[in-house]
Design a protein around this motif. Sequence first.
Motif, PDB file in Angstrom:
ATOM      1  N   ILE A   1      37.273  40.323  37.537  1.00 33.92           N
ATOM      2  CA  ILE A   1      36.909  41.809  37.351  1.00 33.92           C
ATOM      3  C   ILE A   1      37.604  42.476  36.003  1.00 33.92           C
ATOM      4  O   ILE A   1      38.652  41.872  35.780  1.00 33.92           O
ATOM      5  N   LYS A   2      37.152  43.393  35.521  1.00 31.53           N
ATOM      6  CA  LYS A   2      37.687  43.929  34.171  1.00 31.53           C
ATOM      7  C   LYS A   2      36.956  45.421  34.014  1.00 31.53           C
ATOM      8  O   LYS A   2      35.571  45.425  34.085  1.00 31.53           O
ATOM      9  N   GLY A   3      38.167  46.307  33.988  1.00 33.43           N
ATOM     10  CA  GLY A   3      37.408  47.618  33.679  1.00 33.43           C
ATOM     11  C   GLY A   3      37.562  48.272  35.100  1.00 33.43           C
ATOM     12  O   GLY A   3      38.112  47.753  36.219  1.00 33.43           O
ATOM     13  N   GLU A   4      36.571  49.300  35.309  1.00 35.92           N
ATOM     14  CA  GLU A   4      36.327  49.940  36.363  1.00 35.92           C
ATOM     15  C   GLU A   4      35.141  49.845  37.333  1.00 35.92           C
ATOM     16  O   GLU A   4      34.157  49.384  36.644  1.00 35.92           O
ATOM     17  N   PHE A   5      35.193  49.530  38.521  1.00 38.60           N
ATOM     18  CA  PHE A   5      34.122  49.321  39.186  1.00 38.60           C
ATOM     19  C   PHE A   5      33.381  50.668  39.654  1.00 38.60           C
ATOM     20  O   PHE A   5      32.739  51.207  38.612  1.00 38.60           O
ATOM     21  N   VAL A   6      32.894  50.842  41.050  1.00 35.68           N
ATOM     22  CA  VAL A   6      31.918  51.782  41.486  1.00 35.68           C
ATOM     23  C   VAL A   6      32.759  52.519  42.605  1.00 35.68           C
ATOM     24  O   VAL A   6      33.412  51.584  43.425  1.00 35.68           O
TER      25      VAL A   6
END
Length: 132
Positions: free
Chosen positions: A35-40
Amino acid sequence: MKPINIKEKFSLFNKNWHPHQVATVDNMQVILAKIKGEFVWHSHEEEDELFQVIKGTLYMQFRASSSGAGGEGGIRTEVVNEGEFIVVPKGVEHNPMTKNDEEVHILLFEKLSTAHTGKVQHEKTQTEYPKI
Ligand code: NI
């Protein structure tokens, strides 16, 4: 009934936010994801979710309930370091993220019935997890 090497499994895929199933345990599944950054923002009404950090640092955001607990805008963030895990209880709105452009490797343990983004439909939503 053979040992599963987590590092080796991570070498088999590159896409971020694409969970891969590496094992099942009765009606539970073991999933790996990069994962990288923001999810939901989403929640799972009937399922708890365990996130174990294999590499990097995970920031798990929680939306505080109407009780008003938590920080700015009712969002509370827990830092989950490498070697640590966190359990997201059913019904709690959450949104995993990483910082500083870091790709974080996580192992999830959850029911087979757990939908990736709960009832939320998003371009990041995956409906089938490849078995590796
Ligand atoms: Ni979730």
